[in-house]
Scaffold this active site. Structure first.
Site, PDB file in Angstrom:
ATOM      1  CE  LYS A 118       6.064   4.018  12.862  1.00 19.00           C
ATOM      2  NZ  LYS A 118       6.963   3.270  12.233  1.00 19.00           N
TER       3      LYS A 118
ATOM      4  CD  GLU B 284       8.569  -5.185  11.299  1.00 27.27           C
ATOM      5  OE1 GLU B 284       7.790  -4.658  10.484  1.00 27.27           O
ATOM      6  OE2 GLU B 284       8.491  -5.231  12.474  1.00 27.27           O
TER       7      GLU B 284
HETATM    8  N1  PLP Z   1       7.426  -2.251  10.101  1.00 24.13           N
HETATM    9  C1  PLP Z   1       8.173  -1.217  10.840  1.00 24.13           C
HETATM   10  C2  PLP Z   1       9.253  -1.764  11.883  1.00 24.13           C
HETATM   11  C3  PLP Z   1       7.958   0.028  10.652  1.00 24.13           C
HETATM   12  O1  PLP Z   1       8.439   0.953  11.201  1.00 24.13           O
HETATM   13  C4  PLP Z   1       6.737   0.299   9.669  1.00 24.13           C
HETATM   14  C5  PLP Z   1       6.522   1.747   9.380  1.00 24.13           C
HETATM   15  O2  PLP Z   1       5.467   2.199  10.164  1.00 24.13           O
HETATM   16  C6  PLP Z   1       6.210  -0.563   9.037  1.00 24.13           C
HETATM   17  C7  PLP Z   1       6.350  -1.954   9.181  1.00 24.13           C
HETATM   18  C8  PLP Z   1       4.916  -0.374   8.022  1.00 24.13           C
HETATM   19  O3  PLP Z   1       4.024  -0.015   8.781  1.00 24.13           O
HETATM   20  P1  PLP Z   1       2.838   0.996   7.949  1.00 24.13           P
HETATM   21  O4  PLP Z   1       2.483   0.140   6.748  1.00 24.13           O
HETATM   22  O5  PLP Z   1       1.813   1.046   9.036  1.00 24.13           O
HETATM   23  O6  PLP Z   1       3.454   2.314   7.789  1.00 24.13           O
HETATM   24  C1  COI Z   2       6.969   4.563   8.164  1.00 25.46           C
HETATM   25  O1  COI Z   2       6.880   3.673   7.175  1.00 25.46           O
HETATM   26  O2  COI Z   2       6.094   5.782   8.231  1.00 25.46           O
HETATM   27  C2  COI Z   2       7.882   4.392   8.858  1.00 25.46           C
HETATM   28  O3  COI Z   2       7.863   5.251   9.974  1.00 25.46           O
HETATM   29  C3  COI Z   2       9.255   3.732   8.684  1.00 25.46           C
HETATM   30  C4  COI Z   2      10.579   4.322   8.844  1.00 25.46           C
HETATM   31  C5  COI Z   2      10.677   5.823   8.471  1.00 25.46           C
HETATM   32  C6  COI Z   2      10.606   4.322  10.593  1.00 25.46           C
END
Ligand code: PLP
Ligand code: COI
Length: 339
Positions: free
Chosen positions: A183, A219
């Site tokens: 990330k 995604e």
């Molecule tokens: N994919 C991306 C590119 C993201 O930025 C996020 C956000 O965090 C997700 C997927 C979803 O991940 P999570 O469920 O851990 O928030």
């Molecule tokens: C999240 O789902 O926490 C994200 O960070 C998604 C986006 C705001 C980058």
């Protein structure tokens, strides 16, 4: 404090009272500091500004009917942040520091945790950046880890209502052996132009394909992709997508409900076979997808007959929210209480 309109909160920056910070200098992390400033000062040659030494996380805290505040799966966010740190040679953050920083940031801003039943949550944003100067392309020797928070509503303005997305091939979010699985800011920079175009064209988000072959669904810009076919939850296997904690949780819930879970590459053409499709993530929660348009072929894939959310997406959403808000038992050990 003026009254907050919890029901109509957007997903965006919201000023709260405090944030917390720790600096890595001379080989060790310093004491957690509380700040009421929204600003940070840093060296003009800081590596986060020049060479992208920046990673962030996103997690949420929810207030239950019982008034208690629950933080969802923070250990997973810690692991992922350190995975990001290793991926771009930044200093890792010890568990104690991450844990204490998140809890302190929530406690200090307790009045900003939305009440139960408003469809809102407190978004928690940990941030890790290289602050030490370099002009050659090298990792910094100094880092800042900080956590700020703010109340948010749904990421896609539709909330738990179907959204439209578009498949693009003229932009890639991440390369196969690049940084898509962590990330870091650069991935989001790469998504800005196609996301902006998609918004202008009336889509909630872009669906990126695998950048090697442009055949498989990777995604959405800020969320993972999943599909439902009969009794199976299907989600892409790809080395260039972010391992979503929400997706992982939905897989656990699906299995617990007696569904099959299939993590494998998903061909674009397979969209015609699916009963339901959606995007999932901390910010997005579950966003059911009603229409996917392939920008190149203009072919449309349609779901959510009569505009209704599919029953499996509805079930998964309800079960996930129930655990997060304390309406269902925390049977998988996902909750940390803020005392
Ligand atoms: N994919 C991306 C590119 C993201 O930025 C996020 C956000 O965090 C997700 C997927 C979803 O991940 P999570 O469920 O851990 O928030
Ligand atoms: C999240 O789902 O926490 C994200 O960070 C998604 C986006 C705001 C980058």
């Amino acid at each position: 404090m003026t009254q907050i309109d919890w029901k109509n909160l957007p997903f965006g920056y919201f000023k709260t009272d405090y944030n917390v910070r720790s600096y890595y200098r001379n080989g060790h992390w310093g004491e957690l500091e509380v700040s009421s400033s929204e600003l940070i000062t840093m060296h003009m040659a800081a590596t986060c500004l020049h060479y992208g030494q920046e990673a962030f996380e996103g997690l949420k805290a929810f207030r239950g009917k019982d008034g208690k505040i629950r933080i969802f799966r923070m250990d997973e966010n810690w692991k992922r942040m350190n995975n990001s740190a290793r991926g771009i040679l930044m200093e890792e953050v010890p568990w104690e520091l991450f844990h204490d920083a998140v809890l302190k940031a929530v406690e200090l801003n307790e009045k900003y945790v939305p009440p139960f039943g408003e469809g809102a949550a407190l978004y928690i944003r940990p941030l890790l950046i290289g602050t030490g100067p370099q002009v050659g392309v090298k990792p910094a020797e100094e880092y800042l880890f900080m956590v700020f928070v703010g109340p948010v509503g749904p990421y896609f303005k539709e909330g738990f209502s179907p959204v439209k997305m578009e498949i693009v091939r003229d932009y890639h979010r991440a390369a196969p052996r690049g940084t898509g699985h962590i990330k870091v800011g650069g991935n989001y920079a790469a998504s800005l132009v196609p996301a902006h175009r998609a918004h202008q064209d009336g889509y909630a988000s872009v669906l990126f394909l695998d950048s090697a072959e442009e055949k498989y669904i990777d995604e959405a810009g800020p969320a993972n992709f999943f599909a439902i076919k009969g009794n199976t939850y299907i989600t892409p296997a790809s080395s260039s997508i972010l391992p979503s904690i929400t997706n992982k949780s939905l897989q656990t819930i699906a299995e617990d409900e007696g569904m099959e879970v299939d993590v494998r590459p998903i061909l674009v053409e397979e969209l015609t076979d699916f009963d339901e499709v959606g995007a999932c993530g901390t910010a997005a929660v579950i966003s059911p997808i009603s229409t996917i348009i392939d920008r190149d072929t203009t072919h449309g894939y349609h779901f959510c007959k009569d505009g209704k959310v599919g029953p499996v997406s509805e079930m998964l959403y309800t079960k996930l929210r129930a655990i997060q808000e304390g309406e269902a038992p925390d049977k998988f050990g996902w909750i940390t209480f803020v005392e």
